[in-house]
Scaffold this motif. Structure first.
Motif, mmCIF file in Angstrom:
data_model
loop_
_atom_site.group_PDB
_atom_site.id
_atom_site.type_symbol
_atom_site.label_atom_id
_atom_site.label_comp_id
_atom_site.label_asym_id
_atom_site.label_seq_id
_atom_site.Cartn_x
_atom_site.Cartn_y
_atom_site.Cartn_z
ATOM 1 N N UNK A 82 42.140 -79.905 32.712
ATOM 2 C CA UNK A 82 42.368 -80.019 31.230
ATOM 3 C C UNK A 82 41.977 -78.776 30.497
ATOM 4 N N UNK A 83 40.994 -77.953 31.133
ATOM 5 C CA UNK A 83 40.284 -76.785 30.729
ATOM 6 C C UNK A 83 39.136 -77.041 29.940
ATOM 7 N N UNK A 84 38.667 -77.999 30.358
ATOM 8 C CA UNK A 84 37.383 -78.470 29.621
ATOM 9 C C UNK A 84 36.274 -78.148 30.615
ATOM 10 N N UNK A 112 44.454 -77.126 29.062
ATOM 11 C CA UNK A 112 44.098 -76.532 27.869
ATOM 12 C C UNK A 112 43.782 -77.711 26.756
ATOM 13 N N UNK A 113 44.107 -79.026 27.226
ATOM 14 C CA UNK A 113 44.182 -80.015 26.248
ATOM 15 C C UNK A 113 42.572 -80.379 25.888
ATOM 16 N N UNK A 114 41.758 -79.919 26.793
ATOM 17 C CA UNK A 114 40.261 -80.296 26.562
ATOM 18 C C UNK A 114 39.650 -79.015 26.575
ATOM 19 N N UNK A 168 44.387 -90.265 44.310
ATOM 20 C CA UNK A 168 44.839 -88.990 43.760
ATOM 21 C C UNK A 168 45.416 -89.572 42.235
ATOM 22 N N UNK A 169 46.151 -90.706 42.296
ATOM 23 C CA UNK A 169 46.476 -91.114 41.109
ATOM 24 C C UNK A 169 45.259 -91.460 39.917
ATOM 25 N N UNK A 170 44.195 -91.672 40.618
ATOM 26 C CA UNK A 170 42.983 -91.810 39.818
ATOM 27 C C UNK A 170 42.575 -90.552 38.975
ATOM 28 N N UNK A 171 42.896 -89.534 39.580
ATOM 29 C CA UNK A 171 42.673 -88.193 38.696
ATOM 30 C C UNK A 171 43.572 -88.033 37.612
ATOM 31 N N UNK A 172 44.785 -88.564 37.706
ATOM 32 C CA UNK A 172 45.983 -88.367 36.662
ATOM 33 C C UNK A 172 45.365 -89.351 35.610
ATOM 34 N N UNK A 173 45.200 -90.660 35.881
ATOM 35 C CA UNK A 173 44.713 -91.706 35.089
ATOM 36 C C UNK A 173 43.519 -91.014 34.226
ATOM 37 N N UNK A 174 42.502 -90.412 34.843
ATOM 38 C CA UNK A 174 41.465 -89.955 34.230
ATOM 39 C C UNK A 174 41.903 -88.811 33.135
ATOM 40 N N UNK A 175 42.747 -88.142 33.527
ATOM 41 C CA UNK A 175 42.979 -86.941 32.762
ATOM 42 C C UNK A 175 43.794 -87.544 31.383
#
Ligand code: NCD
Length: 353
Positions: free
Chosen positions: A62-64, A33-35, A285-292
């Motif tokens: 993030x909900x966007x 929901x952050x986005x 996989x860390x890349x997805x969290x970095x981009x979030x």
């Protein structure tokens, strides 16, 4: 504010993204929901698997929502629309635009006309800052630190944009040093070597993995960037020079961590994948969290005001034939002075004066 080069922000800002990515990894449900209600555009003028899909899943998680293209031939670019007009239109529809383009300086050029923040997802052989955020999260998670690391960087250091962004970032942390493993033809560009000198960051050049692997904390392998060579013959001379295999890995310390931005071609053999020191699939996989984490912080930042400045068409003065100014001739010429040279603001190519 846009993210073109990590140096647009401070190391404290990068650390905050790394820490936030760790929090999201631990408790992803807290960030759903952050986005919400926000739209991200992904404009990919060049092939991509990880960067594009990790940005898209990051936004969905993030909900966007996401719009965009991964083949400019299916957009008005095929009708001759320039980058300035495309980004003016798309930034009117979205809250963040993620751009990958084969030309060096394209992300900076787009950001000048965008009314939403632009994230550079790779501009030719220049930079790839979000891969570096991915790498920083990986190093923090897998070695516990971003300082005091002896980092071997191997392969195409000339054209590898992931390498350029990584070197620019890691030299800002205390005590890191580099072992630059490449052929003479594919060594790190001079402007980056000068930058390492300016930051008093130690480096040595090496032409062989076996001789240096035993004292590395990190080995960052890269693909020879076939698409950036002037000819097939030039590429053929460079491919297959550096191959990491199980035998070479026997010489390395148990603390070594092997990273690779991927895709791999044949520079790491399949037997290395099962070694606990190989962390490149986790890195993706860390890349997805970095981009979030990055999306959350960029949505909190200021919105740029897209320029409506009109510039006369003119011949570019940048010597780099792959600079964005060669195909988008309305861009204002921008050079900064560095010592005896002028440096193109778009692609960082040095011009002797
Ligand atoms: C890299 C890139 O596009 O520069 N890939 C990626 O984003 N993970 C590395 C490469 O293509 O070799």
């Amino acid at each position: 504010m846009s993210l073109i080069d990590l140096n647009d922000f401070t190391p404290a800002y990068w650390d905050d993204i790394v820490a936030l990515a760790g929090d999201i990894l631990d408790k992803p449900q807290n960030f759903f929901g952050a986005a919400y209600g926000k739209v991200m555009a992904t404009l990919f003028y060049e092939p991509s698997t990880r960067t594009q899909l990790s940005f898209q899943t990051a936004m969905y998680r993030l909900g966007g929502q996401v719009i965009g293209f991964d083949n400019p031939d299916g957009s008005s670019v095929a009708k001759g629309e320039n980058l300035r007009d495309t980004i003016r239109i798309v930034s009117g529809y979205s809250d963040i635009a993620v751009l990958r383009h084969p030309r060096e300086g394209a992300a900076l050029a787009a950001s000048m006309y965008s009314s939403c923040p632009v994230i550079n997802a790779g501009d030719g052989g220049h930079l790839h800052p979000t891969q570096t955020l991915t790498d920083l999260v990986t190093l923090k998670k897998e070695t516990g630190r971003l300082t005091g690391l002896r980092v071997g960087v191997c392969g195409d250091l000339k054209h590898g944009r992931t390498v350029h962004s990584l070197v620019k970032a890691l030299c800002r942390y205390e005590g890191n040093e580099f072992v630059l493993i490449s052929t003479k033809e594919l060594c790190l560009p001079d402007y980056l070597l000068s930058m390492l000198d300016r930051h008093d960051c130690r480096y040595i050049k090496a032409d062989n993995i076996e001789e240096v692997i035993s004292d590395l904390d990190v080995l960052y392998m890269t693909r020879i960037q076939k698409e950036r060579f002037a000819s097939k013959a030039d590429y053929a001379k460079q491919k297959d020079v550096y191959i990491l295999n199980g035998d070479k890995l026997k010489l390395a310390s148990p603390r070594l961590r092997i990273l690779h931005p991927l895709p791999r071609v044949d520079e790491i053999t399949g037997d290395v994948d099962a070694d606990p020191r190989a962390v490149y699939f986790k890195q993706a996989v860390y890349g997805m969290y970095a981009r979030m984490a990055l999306i959350i912080r960029m949505l909190e930042g200021d919105k740029p005001i897209g320029s409506s400045a009109y510039c006369e068409l003119r011949a570019t003065e940048c010597d780099n034939p792959n600079c964005i100014t060669h195909i988008e001739p309305y861009l204002p010429e921008q050079f900064r002075e560095e010592g005896h040279t002028h440096v193109c603001e778009y692609c960082e190519h040095e011009k002797l004066v």
